[in-house]
Design an enzyme around this catalytic site. Structure first.
Site, PDB file in Angstrom:
ATOM      1  N   GLU A   1      -6.982  -0.563  36.643  1.00 42.06           N
ATOM      2  CA  GLU A   1      -6.935  -0.405  38.094  1.00 42.06           C
ATOM      3  C   GLU A   1      -8.342  -0.546  38.652  1.00 42.06           C
ATOM      4  OE1 GLU A   1      -4.392   2.560  40.615  1.00 42.06           O
ATOM      5  OE2 GLU A   1      -6.420   3.374  40.503  1.00 42.06           O
TER       6      GLU A   1
ATOM      7  N   GLU B   1      -1.832  12.714  40.338  1.00 39.37           N
ATOM      8  CA  GLU B   1      -3.138  12.060  40.204  1.00 39.37           C
ATOM      9  C   GLU B   1      -4.143  12.638  41.198  1.00 39.37           C
ATOM     10  OE1 GLU B   1      -5.374   7.709  40.383  1.00 39.37           O
ATOM     11  OE2 GLU B   1      -3.447   7.982  41.380  1.00 39.37           O
TER      12      GLU B   1
END
EC number: 5.3.1.22
Length: 300
Positions: free
Chosen positions: A249, A150
């Protein structure tokens, strides 16, 4: 064209609740079918697995341990001198993933060491990351698990993070060349670092194993004010054939269910239709019947 599937990120959602078991119950009661959590390691894997089963939830993503956060560590994959600690953390993450039935682990790259020049240490850190990723790919393959990389933006969130653009992450994945390592697309970070979301989504989606969302710049829910047109982006993900989970998120406003007064009415593709006078459907994160061709936010 597969419908989008959403997972609740329990490291961010339900902040009024203490502990993962309580947040698992809240996510299940709110209609989620899947959840993700950055670091589940404060609880035993057996206890978490039991709580998830009781809530009717599946775990779809966890992170490798961050390292020593008191010393400013945020992942260890590319950090010089921390190779052994990264591999120990990987083993711990695999144990949890197996116990939880979780198929994906975010392999955190970590930060450029304090006082070091990013450009000067880039080659060394990439070499370490490649070595650790090759090792991780082998370990994960034995358990039929997927590792994710990520990029985290270095303009707002974490100026020292080593991996900060999709281009950098994709280049590293190409060098490693292992099919069970994929890209984690956090649209919040991608927008801040590079923009060009339509082009980047289309270019990199074939190697994306997980997506996360938050509005820019405030990192609120998709229905909050900001730069991003989420009806368009969700439709794009569907049109491009994305079949993984979309992780919620973001920082919810207030202490209630994150989408609060915004009531999901229906999807057309992945387009929101929000009507305050319509009763709330059973789940804000499941797909409902098609029919209305509207993209209207009613922001309570």
């Amino acid at each position: 064209m597969a419908p989008l599937r959403f997972s609740a990120n329990l490291s961010w959602l339900f902040p009024e609740l203490s502990g993962l078991p309580a947040r698992l119950r809240a996510a299940g009661s709110s209609g989620f079918e899947a959840v993700e959590v950055a670091w589940p390691y404060a609880e035993t894997p057996e206890a978490l697995a039991r709580s998830a089963r009781e809530a009717g939830l599946r775990l779809v993503l966890i992170n490798t341990p961050p390292g020593d956060q008191e010393k400013g560590e945020m992942g260890l994959g590319a950090v010089p001198g921390r190779q052994a600690a990264f591999r120990e953390g990987l083993e711990q993450a695999v144990r949890y993933a197996k116990a939880l039935g979780c198929p994906r682990i975010h392999l955190m790259a970590g930060r450029v060491p304090q006082g070091a020049d990013r450009i000067a240490v880039k080659a060394e850190m990439e070499t370490i990351f490649l070595e650790n990723l090759r090792h991780a790919a082998g370990v994960l393959a034995q358990e039929d698990l997927v590792g994710l990389l990520e990029p985290i933006n270095t303009r707002i969130t974490d100026p020292q993070y080593f991996l900060d653009t999709p281009q950098q992450a994709a280049a590293i994945l190409q060098k490693v060349g292992r099919p069970n390592l994929q890209l984690q697309m956090d649209i919040f970070h991608w927008q801040i670092m590079d923009g060009n979301l339509t082009g980047n989504i289309r270019e990199f989606l074939p190697i994306v194993g997980h997506v996360q969302v938050a509005q820019v710049p405030g990192r609120g829910e998709p229905s909050s004010p900001g730069e991003l047109n989420f009806p368009y982006l969700f439709q794009l993900l569907e049109d491009e054939g994305y079949k993984g989970f979309v992780g919620c998120e973001y920082q919810p406003r207030g202490e209630a269910w994150p989408w609060g007064r915004e009531l999901w009415r229906t999807w057309t593709g992945a387009v929101f239709s929000l009507w305050a006078e319509v009763p709330r459907p059973p789940s804000p994160c499941r797909r409902h019947s098609r029919g209305l061709e509207l993209a209207t936010y009613i922001l309570g």
